[in-house]
Design an enzyme around this catalytic site. Structure first.
Site, PDB file in Angstrom:
ATOM      1  N   GLY A 141       0.800  -1.219   0.000  1.00 16.59           N
ATOM      2  CA  GLY A 141       0.000   0.000   0.000  1.00 16.59           C
ATOM      3  C   GLY A 141       0.829   1.263   0.000  1.00 16.59           C
ATOM      4  O   GLY A 141       0.318   2.341  -0.271  1.00 16.59           O
ATOM      5  N   LYS A 168      -3.179 -12.513   2.689  1.00 13.81           N
ATOM      6  CA  LYS A 168      -3.194 -11.505   3.762  1.00 13.81           C
ATOM      7  C   LYS A 168      -4.581 -11.443   4.374  1.00 13.81           C
ATOM      8  O   LYS A 168      -5.567 -11.173   3.680  1.00 13.81           O
ATOM      9  CB  LYS A 168      -2.798 -10.141   3.211  1.00 13.81           C
ATOM     10  N   GLY A 202      -9.054   2.394  -1.346  1.00 16.37           N
ATOM     11  CA  GLY A 202      -9.829   1.608  -2.317  1.00 16.37           C
ATOM     12  C   GLY A 202      -9.020   1.172  -3.531  1.00 16.37           C
ATOM     13  O   GLY A 202      -9.513   1.214  -4.665  1.00 16.37           O
ATOM     14  N   PHE A 203      -7.798   0.737  -3.288  1.00 15.86           N
ATOM     15  CA  PHE A 203      -6.937   0.201  -4.369  1.00 15.86           C
ATOM     16  C   PHE A 203      -6.798   1.180  -5.542  1.00 15.86           C
ATOM     17  O   PHE A 203      -6.984   0.811  -6.705  1.00 15.86           O
ATOM     18  CB  PHE A 203      -7.465  -1.136  -4.906  1.00 15.86           C
ATOM     19  N   THR A 238      -1.641  -8.929  10.071  1.00 18.28           N
ATOM     20  CA  THR A 238      -2.940  -8.754   9.452  1.00 18.28           C
ATOM     21  C   THR A 238      -2.969  -7.461   8.621  1.00 18.28           C
ATOM     22  O   THR A 238      -2.040  -6.664   8.699  1.00 18.28           O
ATOM     23  CB  THR A 238      -4.054  -8.562  10.524  1.00 18.28           C
ATOM     24  N   ASN A 239      -4.090  -7.263   7.973  1.00 16.60           N
ATOM     25  CA  ASN A 239      -4.380  -5.983   7.318  1.00 16.60           C
ATOM     26  C   ASN A 239      -4.946  -5.004   8.366  1.00 16.60           C
ATOM     27  O   ASN A 239      -4.849  -5.269   9.568  1.00 16.60           O
ATOM     28  CB  ASN A 239      -5.392  -6.226   6.183  1.00 16.60           C
ATOM     29  N   THR A 240      -5.553  -3.930   7.935  1.00 19.93           N
ATOM     30  CA  THR A 240      -6.122  -2.911   8.835  1.00 19.93           C
ATOM     31  C   THR A 240      -7.449  -3.409   9.424  1.00 19.93           C
ATOM     32  O   THR A 240      -8.067  -4.325   8.893  1.00 19.93           O
ATOM     33  CB  THR A 240      -6.377  -1.614   8.060  1.00 19.93           C
ATOM     34  N   TYR A 270       4.194  -0.162   8.030  1.00 15.49           N
ATOM     35  CA  TYR A 270       3.679   0.942   7.214  1.00 15.49           C
ATOM     36  C   TYR A 270       3.502   2.193   8.092  1.00 15.49           C
ATOM     37  O   TYR A 270       4.294   3.130   8.010  1.00 15.49           O
ATOM     38  CB  TYR A 270       2.355   0.551   6.532  1.00 15.49           C
ATOM     39  N   SER A 271       2.491   2.190   8.957  1.00 20.55           N
ATOM     40  CA  SER A 271       2.195   3.400   9.743  1.00 20.55           C
ATOM     41  C   SER A 271       3.391   3.851  10.570  1.00 20.55           C
ATOM     42  O   SER A 271       3.599   5.056  10.777  1.00 20.55           O
ATOM     43  CB  SER A 271       1.007   3.158  10.675  1.00 20.55           C
ATOM     44  N   THR A 321      -1.052  -2.671  -3.453  1.00 17.81           N
ATOM     45  CA  THR A 321      -1.823  -3.687  -4.153  1.00 17.81           C
ATOM     46  C   THR A 321      -2.121  -3.254  -5.589  1.00 17.81           C
ATOM     47  O   THR A 321      -2.609  -2.144  -5.815  1.00 17.81           O
ATOM     48  CB  THR A 321      -3.132  -3.972  -3.394  1.00 17.81           C
ATOM     49  N   ASN A 370     -11.841  -1.816   2.143  1.00 20.98           N
ATOM     50  CA  ASN A 370     -12.301  -0.715   1.290  1.00 20.98           C
ATOM     51  C   ASN A 370     -12.781  -1.134  -0.089  1.00 20.98           C
ATOM     52  O   ASN A 370     -13.051  -0.301  -0.933  1.00 20.98           O
ATOM     53  CB  ASN A 370     -11.179   0.318   1.149  1.00 20.98           C
ATOM     54  N   THR A 371     -12.857  -2.435  -0.337  1.00 21.31           N
ATOM     55  CA  THR A 371     -13.445  -2.936  -1.573  1.00 21.31           C
ATOM     56  C   THR A 371     -14.618  -3.804  -1.159  1.00 21.31           C
ATOM     57  O   THR A 371     -14.449  -4.752  -0.388  1.00 21.31           O
ATOM     58  CB  THR A 371     -12.411  -3.751  -2.393  1.00 21.31           C
ATOM     59  N   ASP A 399       3.832   1.673  -1.827  1.00 19.88           N
ATOM     60  CA  ASP A 399       4.249   1.909  -3.209  1.00 19.88           C
ATOM     61  C   ASP A 399       3.319   1.110  -4.118  1.00 19.88           C
ATOM     62  O   ASP A 399       3.655   0.036  -4.606  1.00 19.88           O
ATOM     63  CB  ASP A 399       5.718   1.480  -3.387  1.00 19.88           C
ATOM     64  N   SER A 429      -8.597  -6.092   2.480  1.00 20.77           N
ATOM     65  CA  SER A 429      -8.820  -4.647   2.538  1.00 20.77           C
ATOM     66  C   SER A 429     -10.298  -4.410   2.851  1.00 20.77           C
ATOM     67  O   SER A 429     -11.167  -5.024   2.226  1.00 20.77           O
ATOM     68  CB  SER A 429      -8.485  -4.003   1.194  1.00 20.77           C
ATOM     69  N   ASN A 433      -7.484   4.675   6.567  1.00 19.64           N
ATOM     70  CA  ASN A 433      -7.493   4.881   5.117  1.00 19.64           C
ATOM     71  C   ASN A 433      -8.640   4.125   4.487  1.00 19.64           C
ATOM     72  O   ASN A 433      -9.020   3.043   4.917  1.00 19.64           O
ATOM     73  CB  ASN A 433      -6.136   4.470   4.504  1.00 19.64           C
TER      74      ASN A 433
HETATM   75  C1  LIG Z   1      -2.599   4.337   3.550  1.00 19.53           C
HETATM   76  C2  LIG Z   1      -2.559   2.848   3.602  1.00 19.53           C
HETATM   77  C3  LIG Z   1      -2.770   2.105   2.452  1.00 19.53           C
HETATM   78  C4  LIG Z   1      -2.726   0.715   2.498  1.00 19.53           C
HETATM   79  N1  LIG Z   1      -2.899   0.002   1.354  1.00 19.53           N
HETATM   80  C5  LIG Z   1      -2.789  -1.342   1.375  1.00 19.53           C
HETATM   81  C6  LIG Z   1      -2.886  -2.098   0.182  1.00 19.53           C
HETATM   82  O1  LIG Z   1      -3.021  -1.563  -0.909  1.00 19.53           O
HETATM   83  N2  LIG Z   1      -2.790  -3.454   0.281  1.00 19.53           N
HETATM   84  C7  LIG Z   1      -2.594  -4.097   1.475  1.00 19.53           C
HETATM   85  O2  LIG Z   1      -2.510  -5.315   1.503  1.00 19.53           O
HETATM   86  N3  LIG Z   1      -2.490  -3.391   2.620  1.00 19.53           N
HETATM   87  C8  LIG Z   1      -2.570  -2.049   2.596  1.00 19.53           C
HETATM   88  N4  LIG Z   1      -2.446  -1.339   3.756  1.00 19.53           N
HETATM   89  C9  LIG Z   1      -2.250  -2.073   5.027  1.00 19.53           C
HETATM   90  C10 LIG Z   1      -0.773  -2.197   5.385  1.00 19.53           C
HETATM   91  O3  LIG Z   1      -0.083  -2.938   4.432  1.00 19.53           O
HETATM   92  C11 LIG Z   1      -0.577  -2.846   6.769  1.00 19.53           C
HETATM   93  O4  LIG Z   1      -0.952  -4.204   6.683  1.00 19.53           O
HETATM   94  C12 LIG Z   1      -1.422  -2.188   7.846  1.00 19.53           C
HETATM   95  O5  LIG Z   1      -1.354  -0.787   7.712  1.00 19.53           O
HETATM   96  C13 LIG Z   1      -0.958  -2.580   9.251  1.00 19.53           C
HETATM   97  O6  LIG Z   1       0.375  -2.242   9.469  1.00 19.53           O
HETATM   98  P1  LIG Z   1       0.840  -0.896  10.207  1.00 19.53           P
HETATM   99  O7  LIG Z   1       0.108  -0.827  11.505  1.00 19.53           O
HETATM  100  O8  LIG Z   1       2.340  -1.047  10.326  1.00 19.53           O
HETATM  101  O9  LIG Z   1       0.478   0.227   9.296  1.00 19.53           O
HETATM  102  C14 LIG Z   1      -2.481   0.056   3.731  1.00 19.53           C
HETATM  103  C15 LIG Z   1      -2.266   0.805   4.887  1.00 19.53           C
HETATM  104  C16 LIG Z   1      -2.296   2.188   4.843  1.00 19.53           C
HETATM  105  C17 LIG Z   1      -2.042   2.969   6.102  1.00 19.53           C
END
Ligand SMILES: Cc1cc2nc3c(=O)[nH]c(=O)nc-3n(C[C@H](O)[C@H](O)[C@H](O)COP(=O)(O)O)c2cc1C
Length: 348
Positions: A69, A220, A120-121, A247-249, A319-320, A92, A184-185, A71, A182, A117
């Site tokens: 997410g 994921k 939405g891909f 995990t994801n968010t 990420y965060s 993604t 968001n989809t 890049d 995600s 966030n």
């Molecule tokens: C702005 C943003 C965009 C993200 N986009 C994606 C994504 O496209 N695909 C994905 O698998 N996870 C995406 N994530 C989730 C992150 O890859 C990560 O799993 C999640 O933020 C938890 O890690 P963190 O607490 O270190 O941020 C995104 C997270 C953020 C903050």
């Protein structure tokens, strides 16, 4: 270095619109990576001792990766590799380009060191991502490519949509992350169910088996899973031989002030840590070392990275933490792991 970021640069950046800052960071990194002097300087500043390990048959220089997410169009990978990551998960990526959700769709929860966030891909599509990687490869670290579904593709069509994306991207990744988590989809997370997940992943594994090089897959998962869905995903991972990323968010707002209740999207950062860790621990208990695991969610320093490795993750992703602690977080984590004599599990 981290101190400078937290004290000065973060203040500056946090006065600006989050998505604008993110886009500017990617654009700057894309331009900077073309200048060898800049690449060398960044590498020098971010340098830490290697902690080599093999997971899913891939050799990593250390266990700390960039989460998906950041890049999305795979365009700044050379610069990002210079920050010391052991690997990069790019994307993604979806088959066709799509704009994502309406803006604003990215919010900082400054007090909580968190992000919401609902991007939405948004991405330029698989062909553009492939073109970009064509220019950047080979990279000094392994690359994972996160695969998603186009928003206008029905759930019935999802397996075909993912498979087509995989076919475009197959030559460019060392592993593939199937993103079904995600929030968001629409309905994406319904793909977690055992039968649906099998229908989604099996054709991709079959495709990989037919290629000259069979590359590994990870699915994921969401932190909001019911136990039954988690058990089904873990059982399928063991049966078919793919890894899991936990995990994801989260869609839960239980760990942040009520003010954020009305902000739709996925929550990441510090308040995600406990929930994400509990899913990681459950997953590790279910797969019992039979498939590789990655931990993602709420890593902000050395101890929170080590915690996931101790819970059973073979690799971790951030990420965060990068947004709140700055780009030298990777080096800080690696130095912490080294000081605590962390050694990788026996390889999968
Ligand atoms: C702005 C943003 C965009 C993200 N986009 C994606 C994504 O496209 N695909 C994905 O698998 N996870 C995406 N994530 C989730 C992150 O890859 C990560 O799993 C999640 O933020 C938890 O890690 P963190 O607490 O270190 O941020 C995104 C997270 C953020 C903050």
């Amino acid at each position: 270095m981290g101190f400078l970021y937290r004290k000065f640069i973060r203040q500056l950046l946090f006065n600006l619109n989050p998505e604008l800052v993110h886009d500017a960071v990617i654009k700057t990194a894309r331009a900077a990576q073309r200048v060898e002097f800049v690449n060398s300087l960044v590498r020098l500043m971010a340098r830490a001792k290697d902690i080599p390990l093999v997971v899913a048959g891939i050799r990593f220089r250390n266990p700390v990766g960039l989460a998906a997410g950041f890049d999305k169009n795979c365009e700044a990978a050379r610069f990002l590799a210079g920050l010391g990551f052991g690997f990069l998960e790019l994307g993604t990526v979806t088959l066709r380009p799509q704009p994502g959700n309406p803006k604003p769709r990215l919010f900082r929860l400054r007090e909580d060191h968190a992000i919401i966030n609902r991007m939405g891909f948004n991405n330029a599509g698989a062909w553009e991502a492939a073109k970009s990687l064509e220019r950047l490869l080979p990279l000094p670290v392994p690359v994972g490519i996160s695969l998603g579904k186009n928003a206008d593709c029905s759930m019935d069509e999802a397996p075909k949509n993912y498979l087509e994306t995989l076919k475009v991207m197959y030559g460019y990744g060392d592993y593939f992350a199937v993103n079904i988590s995600s929030p968001n989809t629409l309905q994406l997370r319904s793909l977690h169910g055992g039968a649906k997940l099998k229908r989604l992943v099996e054709p991709m594994l079959d495709f990989a088996s037919g290629q000259k090089k069979r590359k590994p897959f990870f699915v994921k998962i969401a932190p909001d899973l019911e136990d039954g869905d988690l058990e089904a995903a873990a059982a399928l991972a063991v049966e078919l031989g793919f890894g899991l990323i936990a995990t994801n968010t989260t869609v839960s707002r239980a760990a942040v002030p009520a003010y954020w209740q009305t902000y739709e999207g996925g929550l990441s950062g510090k308040p995600l840590r406990e929930l994400s860790n509990s899913i990681l621990a459950k997953t590790a208990g279910l797969v019992k070392g039979r498939v590789p695991l990655m931990g993602s969610g709420g890593i902000s320093d050395g101890p929170t990275a080590l915690e996931k490795l101790k819970l059973g993750a073979d690799l971790v992703q951030i990420y965060s933490g990068l947004v709140y602690e700055g780009p030298f977080l990777v080096k800080e984590i690696l130095e912490y792991l080294d000081r605590h004599h962390w050694h990788p599990h026996p390889s999968h």
